[in-house]
Design an enzyme around this catalytic site. Structure first.
Site, PDB file in Angstrom:
ATOM      1  N   LYS A  46      13.481  83.287  45.428  1.00 21.42           N
ATOM      2  CA  LYS A  46      13.669  82.382  44.296  1.00 21.42           C
ATOM      3  C   LYS A  46      14.350  83.142  43.170  1.00 21.42           C
ATOM      4  O   LYS A  46      13.864  84.183  42.727  1.00 21.42           O
ATOM      5  CB  LYS A  46      12.306  81.861  43.841  1.00 21.42           C
ATOM      6  CG  LYS A  46      12.389  80.954  42.628  1.00 21.42           C
ATOM      7  CD  LYS A  46      11.060  80.272  42.374  1.00 21.42           C
ATOM      8  CE  LYS A  46      11.095  79.447  41.121  1.00 21.42           C
ATOM      9  NZ  LYS A  46       9.809  78.817  40.850  1.00 21.42           N
TER      10      LYS A  46
ATOM     11  N   LYS B 285      15.738  79.216  46.918  1.00 23.49           N
ATOM     12  CA  LYS B 285      15.911  78.319  45.776  1.00 23.49           C
ATOM     13  C   LYS B 285      16.684  79.034  44.677  1.00 23.49           C
ATOM     14  O   LYS B 285      16.374  80.179  44.393  1.00 23.49           O
ATOM     15  CB  LYS B 285      14.517  77.942  45.263  1.00 23.49           C
ATOM     16  CG  LYS B 285      14.527  77.055  44.070  1.00 23.49           C
ATOM     17  CD  LYS B 285      13.128  76.633  43.734  1.00 23.49           C
ATOM     18  CE  LYS B 285      13.176  76.013  42.368  1.00 23.49           C
ATOM     19  NZ  LYS B 285      12.033  76.296  41.598  1.00 23.49           N
TER      20      LYS B 285
HETATM   21  C1  PBG Z   1       7.557  76.547  39.052  1.00 35.12           C
HETATM   22  C2  PBG Z   1       8.708  75.860  39.667  1.00 35.12           C
HETATM   23  C3  PBG Z   1       9.985  75.678  39.114  1.00 35.12           C
HETATM   24  C4  PBG Z   1      10.682  74.864  40.014  1.00 35.12           C
HETATM   25  C5  PBG Z   1       9.834  74.597  41.087  1.00 35.12           C
HETATM   26  N1  PBG Z   1       8.622  75.233  40.852  1.00 35.12           N
HETATM   27  C6  PBG Z   1      10.569  76.114  37.818  1.00 35.12           C
HETATM   28  C7  PBG Z   1      10.555  77.524  37.431  1.00 35.12           C
HETATM   29  O1  PBG Z   1      10.341  78.430  38.250  1.00 35.12           O
HETATM   30  O2  PBG Z   1      10.736  77.776  36.244  1.00 35.12           O
HETATM   31  C8  PBG Z   1      12.082  74.354  39.801  1.00 35.12           C
HETATM   32  C9  PBG Z   1      12.417  73.117  40.519  1.00 35.12           C
HETATM   33  C10 PBG Z   1      13.656  72.443  40.091  1.00 35.12           C
HETATM   34  O3  PBG Z   1      14.426  72.920  39.231  1.00 35.12           O
HETATM   35  O4  PBG Z   1      13.895  71.354  40.615  1.00 35.12           O
HETATM   36  N2  PBG Z   1       7.386  77.871  39.337  1.00 35.12           N
END
Ligand code: PBG
Length: 326
Positions: free
Chosen positions: A195, A250
Site C-alpha cells: 500500500k 493499492k
Molecule cells: C485506511 C484506508 C484508506 C483506504 C482504505 N483503507 C485510506 C488511507 O490509508 O489513508 C483508501 C481507500 C480509497 O481511497 O478508496 N487505512
C-alpha cells in the site's frame, strides 16, 4: 507471399469475444461501502453515486448487491468526531458503528462475505492508522497490539475477512496469532500488503472523515514510497510468510506494474484496490464531457485485471454487476 494480418481476429464482435484474453466477472469485484451512525444516507461530495449509509441503508444496499450476484463487500465506518481520540480507543467500544453494521448485514445475508479493515484511522483524531507516541512517531509495536485487538473484535462479531490496511511491520503474523488464539482459525486475512503513500485516497478520507487536515496528513513513514518496486515484492513475500490468505496492491490503476510483479512473484490470490481518487477522476472528467464515462470505467477495470489482479475492490462494483450477466 503474405504478411501477418492480426486484424482478422478483430473483424467481428464474436471473434473479438472468442479471442479475448481478460474478462471482468462480477464475481471478482468487491464493493466498498461506508456506514455511519446517522439515520439518513448522505452523499459523499467527491465520490458521485457513493453515500455514507445508515445501518438500515447499508442492509438494503447489501440486499441489492446479493440480488445482483455480488459476493463480497468491504465495510468502512465513518465515526462521529466526538468519539475519536489519539489512541483510537473507541475502535473497541461495543457500540462501534462498524460492529453494529456488520452484525446487521451478516444477520440478513449470512452468505455475503464481509471484509473489514484493520486500522485505527477511522477512530483516531489525528487520522493516522496507528498509535502516535509523544514524539509524533507512529509507534509500530503499540499499534500492532491495538490492531490485534481490533481484528479479534471484528472476528467476534462475524467479519469473514479482516483486512489490515495499516502497513505496520509484523502485523499480519501478529493478527494471525491473535485470531488463532481466540479460536478464529477460520477468519481470513486479506493483507493490504503493498500500500503506497498515495494522493489518491483523499475522497475516501472525506467519506470516513479520517482526514483531519488532509493536506497535513502524511503517512509516508509507514505507507510505501510510490517510487519503489523491489520493496513491493519484499512486503508481499513477508505477508505470505506471516500467513496472509490474500494479498492486495493499492492503488490499482497507476500501479499496474506492481500488480504484475506481485502476481508473478507470489501464489496467493491477489486483489487490487481501485481507490476513491481513481473513481473520482473518471467521474470528474466524464462530468466535464472530456471522457466517456462507461468506456473509461470499463477500460480502467479491465486493465487492472489484465495486469494480474484476481479481485478488484472498486466503487463501480454495483454498476458493473447491474449491467453484466456473469
Ligand atoms: C485506511 C484506508 C484508506 C483506504 C482504505 N483503507 C485510506 C488511507 O490509508 O489513508 C483508501 C481507500 C480509497 O481511497 O478508496 N487505512
Amino acid at each position: 507471399m503474405h504478411f501477418d494480418r492480426p486484424r482478422r481476429n478483430r473483424k467481428h464482435p464474436a471473434i473479438r469475444s472468442l479471442v479475448r484474453e481478460t474478462r471482468l466477472w462480477k464475481a471478482s469485484l468487491i464493493q466498498p461501502l461506508f456506514v455511519w451512525e446517522g439515520g439518513e444516507c448522505l452523499a459523499v461530495g467527491s465520490m458521485p453515486g457513493i453515500k455514507k449509509l445508515s445501518v438500515k441503508g447499508l442492509v438494503q444496499e447489501c440486499g441489492d448487491l446479493v440480488q445482483l450476484g455480488c459476493l463480497a463487500v468491504a465495510i468502512f465506518p465513518s465515526v462521529a468526531w466526538e468519539r475519536k481520540d489519539a489512541r483510537g480507543s473507541c475502535s473497541l467500544d461495543s457500540d462501534n458503528i462498524l460492529f453494529t453494521a456488520v452484525q446487521a448485514v451478516k444477520k440478513s445475508f449470512p452468505g455475503l462475505m464481509v471484509i473489514a479493515d484493520v486500522a485505527l484511522d477511522p477512530y483516531t483524531d489525528h487520522g493516522h492508522d496507528g498509535i502516535v507516541d509523544s514524539k509524533g512517531h507512529v509507534d509500530n509495536d503499540a499499534s500492532v497490539e491495538a490492531l490485534c485487538k481490533l481484528a479479534v473484535a471484528e472476528a467476534g462479531i462475524g467479519v469473514d475477512i479482516v483486512a489490515p490496511s495499516d502497513m505496520m511491520d509484523g502485523r499480519v503474523g501478529a493478527i494471525r496469532g491473535a485470531l488463532d488464539n481466540a479460536g478464529f482459525q477460520e477468519v481470513s486475512i486479506l493483507s493490504y500488503a503493498v500500500k503506497y503513500a498515495s494522493a489518491y485516497y483523499n475522497p475516501f478520507r472525506d467519506a470516513v472523515g479520517s482526514g483531519g487536515n488532509l493536506s497535513l496528513l502524511d503517512k509516508k513513514s509507514y505507507q510505501m514510497d510510490p517510487a519503489n518496486v523491489r520493496e513491493a515484492i519484499r512486503e508481499a513475500l513477508l505477508d505470505v510468510q506471516e500467513g496472509a490468505d490474500m494479498l492486495m496492491v493499492k492503488p490499482a490503476g497507476p500501479y499496474l506494474d506492481i500488480i504484475r510483479v506481485v502476481r508473478e512473484q507470489t501464489l496467493l490470490p491477489l486483489a487490487a484496490y481501485q481507490t476513491s481518487g481513481e473513481y473520482a477522476q473518471i467521474h470528474a472528467a466524464a462530468q466535464l464531457g472530456w471522457l466517456n464515462y462507461k468506456q473509461t470505467r470499463d477500460e480502467a477495470l479491465l486493465a487492472i485485471r489484465r495486469a494480474g489482479a484476481d479481485l478488484i475492490l472498486t466503487y463501480f462494483a454495483r454498476e458493473i454487476a447491474e449491467t453484466s450477466s456473469s
